[in-house]
Write a protein that holds these residues in place. Structure first.
Motif, PDB file in Angstrom:
ATOM      1  N   LEU A 180       0.859  -1.177   0.000  1.00 38.72           N
ATOM      2  CA  LEU A 180       0.000   0.000   0.000  1.00 38.72           C
ATOM      3  C   LEU A 180       0.894   1.225   0.000  1.00 38.72           C
ATOM      4  CD1 LEU A 180      -3.169   0.292   2.235  1.00 38.72           C
ATOM      5  CD2 LEU A 180      -1.989   2.232   1.252  1.00 38.72           C
ATOM      6  N   ALA A 181       0.838   2.017  -1.079  1.00 39.02           N
ATOM      7  CA  ALA A 181       1.803   3.091  -1.275  1.00 39.02           C
ATOM      8  C   ALA A 181       1.324   4.436  -0.771  1.00 39.02           C
ATOM      9  CB  ALA A 181       2.168   3.199  -2.765  1.00 39.02           C
ATOM     10  N   ASP A 182       0.041   4.774  -0.920  1.00 40.05           N
ATOM     11  CA  ASP A 182      -0.393   6.107  -0.509  1.00 40.05           C
ATOM     12  C   ASP A 182      -1.913   6.190  -0.467  1.00 40.05           C
ATOM     13  OD1 ASP A 182      -0.030   8.668   0.391  1.00 40.05           O
ATOM     14  OD2 ASP A 182       0.962   9.415  -1.402  1.00 40.05           O
ATOM     15  N   LEU A 183      -2.393   7.267   0.179  1.00 37.64           N
ATOM     16  CA  LEU A 183      -3.815   7.559   0.332  1.00 37.64           C
ATOM     17  C   LEU A 183      -3.959   9.062   0.223  1.00 37.64           C
ATOM     18  CD1 LEU A 183      -6.766   6.827   1.314  1.00 37.64           C
ATOM     19  CD2 LEU A 183      -5.879   7.087   3.645  1.00 37.64           C
ATOM     20  N   ASP A 184      -4.728   9.558  -0.764  1.00 34.71           N
ATOM     21  CA  ASP A 184      -4.806  11.007  -0.908  1.00 34.71           C
ATOM     22  C   ASP A 184      -5.982  11.583  -0.126  1.00 34.71           C
ATOM     23  OD1 ASP A 184      -7.068  10.712  -2.533  1.00 34.71           O
ATOM     24  OD2 ASP A 184      -6.087  11.403  -4.365  1.00 34.71           O
ATOM     25  N   ASP A 225       3.962   7.932  -5.292  1.00 39.67           N
ATOM     26  CA  ASP A 225       3.248   8.930  -4.510  1.00 39.67           C
ATOM     27  C   ASP A 225       1.945   9.296  -5.215  1.00 39.67           C
ATOM     28  OD1 ASP A 225       3.000  10.537  -2.262  1.00 39.67           O
ATOM     29  OD2 ASP A 225       3.926  12.279  -3.206  1.00 39.67           O
ATOM     30  N   LEU A 226       0.954   9.713  -4.404  1.00 45.58           N
ATOM     31  CA  LEU A 226      -0.377  10.062  -4.884  1.00 45.58           C
ATOM     32  C   LEU A 226      -0.834  11.309  -4.150  1.00 45.58           C
ATOM     33  CD1 LEU A 226      -3.252   9.406  -6.153  1.00 45.58           C
ATOM     34  CD2 LEU A 226      -3.623   7.979  -4.128  1.00 45.58           C
ATOM     35  N   ARG A 227      -1.251  12.325  -4.899  1.00 45.08           N
ATOM     36  CA  ARG A 227      -1.807  13.522  -4.287  1.00 45.08           C
ATOM     37  C   ARG A 227      -2.860  14.111  -5.231  1.00 45.08           C
ATOM     38  NH1 ARG A 227      -0.164  17.930  -0.482  1.00 45.08           N
ATOM     39  NH2 ARG A 227       1.900  17.013  -0.128  1.00 45.08           N
ATOM     40  N   ASP A 228      -4.066  14.338  -4.703  1.00 48.76           N
ATOM     41  CA  ASP A 228      -5.141  14.967  -5.471  1.00 48.76           C
ATOM     42  C   ASP A 228      -5.371  14.279  -6.813  1.00 48.76           C
ATOM     43  OD1 ASP A 228      -5.429  16.820  -3.408  1.00 48.76           O
ATOM     44  OD2 ASP A 228      -3.973  18.193  -4.309  1.00 48.76           O
ATOM     45  N   ASP A 243      -2.725  10.016 -14.318  1.00 49.16           N
ATOM     46  CA  ASP A 243      -3.928  10.548 -13.687  1.00 49.16           C
ATOM     47  C   ASP A 243      -4.602   9.445 -12.883  1.00 49.16           C
ATOM     48  OD1 ASP A 243      -5.386   8.950 -15.489  1.00 49.16           O
ATOM     49  OD2 ASP A 243      -5.875  10.624 -16.812  1.00 49.16           O
ATOM     50  N   ALA A 244      -5.704   9.786 -12.223  1.00 49.74           N
ATOM     51  CA  ALA A 244      -6.382   8.822 -11.358  1.00 49.74           C
ATOM     52  C   ALA A 244      -7.026   7.683 -12.132  1.00 49.74           C
ATOM     53  CB  ALA A 244      -7.446   9.534 -10.519  1.00 49.74           C
ATOM     54  N   ALA A 261       7.895  12.232  -5.068  1.00 43.94           N
ATOM     55  CA  ALA A 261       6.906  12.844  -4.193  1.00 43.94           C
ATOM     56  C   ALA A 261       6.334  14.100  -4.833  1.00 43.94           C
ATOM     57  CB  ALA A 261       7.533  13.183  -2.845  1.00 43.94           C
ATOM     58  N   ILE A 262       5.089  14.436  -4.448  1.00 37.31           N
ATOM     59  CA  ILE A 262       4.404  15.622  -4.945  1.00 37.31           C
ATOM     60  C   ILE A 262       4.182  16.585  -3.789  1.00 37.31           C
ATOM     61  CG2 ILE A 262       2.406  16.506  -6.204  1.00 37.31           C
ATOM     62  CD1 ILE A 262       1.848  13.626  -7.107  1.00 37.31           C
ATOM     63  N   GLY A 263       4.578  17.851  -3.980  1.00 32.84           N
ATOM     64  CA  GLY A 263       4.375  18.867  -2.965  1.00 32.84           C
ATOM     65  C   GLY A 263       2.962  19.415  -2.986  1.00 32.84           C
TER      66      GLY A 263
END
Length: 321
Positions: A180-184, A225-228, A243-244, A261-263
């Motif tokens: 499990l890598a990330d949760l936005d 990494d996952l963001r938005d 994209d998602a 990583a995403i800022g």
């Protein structure tokens, strides 16, 4: 929440862009290195989860005799680089923390792993569980308080989401064991396939799985990494953004080989250049940042002024000041 990703970086200088490569505005700051505090008696540490601002969780302990890692690793909580808590025993495990300081992880009760939340003094509370699960664990938490993790019995494994807006409940999504890598913040979940071939998928907010499409002729993708709804990683020797829905948005130029990583403002931290180093990619152009020595990126802050990671086996940050 800001999921850890580690990839070695070598070199200690501002990386030179290829001729003709566009550059973003020059950073009006100097990136200053600060080694984080290590508990008295310990030698090394490692970050597992970072909230994008002040809190981070991981382990501290002793340098492994062979290879990498931490020997006698014990759960540790940092607040702005200072140790707030360090477990006395090998349990519990801290996996992630959000901006409110909510810690998630696991411990062992009656010879089985159970998912937990934890306070800053190490007190734990079990997460709700299905009696059919033989074991379960929490790995990610976002600022809304949504929690994601894994559960399994002898025959099946599930991705599990404990939604913040429905306390005491959980949602199960059957899936083969993976990382499990990330949760936005919107509740999407990013997983990395555990096979040697790589691969990744996003569980979207509609409950559907979206497989990340490899780039070009590549047969694998490795998301980090996952963001938005934006996913970054690598595929086919290039840093990639998806994209998602799992579609490739762009392959990065400028010799960037991986995106870590995403800022908070959308800037992406990755690796590339010659000599190889940490780079920031913003608005269609590349800005190279001088991070000296070997550095493993774990997270990029919400305000994009701090890069956290590991250097010389010590949790470390570079802050733009």
């Amino acid at each position: 929440m800001r999921r850890v990703f580690a990839a070695a970086v070598f070199g200690a200088a501002l990386v030179t862009l290829p001729a003709g490569q566009a550059t973003a505005e020059t950073a009006a700051c100097t990136w200053q290195k600060t080694a984080w505090e290590i508990p008295a008696g310990d030698e090394v540490g490692e970050i597992f989860g970072y909230d994008g601002s002040r809190y981070a969780v991981g382990v501290s302990g002793f340098e492994a005799w062979e290879g990498e890692g931490v020997w006698e690793a014990k759960a540790t909580l940092w607040d702005r680089g200072k140790v707030v808590y360090r477990a006395d025993e090998l349990l519990p495990h801290f996996r992630d923390v959000n901006a409110a300081g909510l810690i998630v992880g696991d411990t062992i009760v009656d010879n089985r792993f159970i998912g937990i939340t934890a306070t800053h003094d190490g007190r734990t509370t079990p997460l709700p569980a299905n009696p059919a699960w033989r074991s379960y664990s929490a790995w990610q938490v976002n600022n809304a308080g949504d929690i994601a993790g894994w559960a399994s019995n002898a025959d099946q494994s599930w991705l599990v989401v404990w939604p913040a807006n429905a306390p005491g409940t959980y949602r199960e999504f059957p899936h083969e064991p993976t990382s499990l890598a990330d949760l936005d913040e919107q509740g999407r979940v990013l997983i990395l396939t555990s096979s040697s071939e790589g691969g990744g998928s996003v569980l979207d907010v509609d409950g559907q799985w979206r497989v990340l499409v490899p780039h070009g002729t590549a047969t694998y993708s490795r998301p980090h990494d996952l963001r938005d709804g934006r996913v970054v990683g690598a595929s086919g020797g290039s840093a990639i953004e998806w994209d998602a829905q799992g579609k490739v948005v762009r392959a990065f130029g400028g010799g960037i080989t991986d995106a870590a990583a995403i800022g908070g403002n959308g800037t992406i931290a990755g690796y590339g250049g010659s000599p190889r180093g940490v780079v920031l990619w913003r608005g269609g152009a590349v800005v190279e940042q001088p991070i000296a020595g070997e550095f493993l990126v774990n997270g990029f802050s919400d305000d994009e002024r701090t890069i956290v990671g590991r250097e010389s086996a010590i949790p470390t940050q570079y802050h733009c000041s």
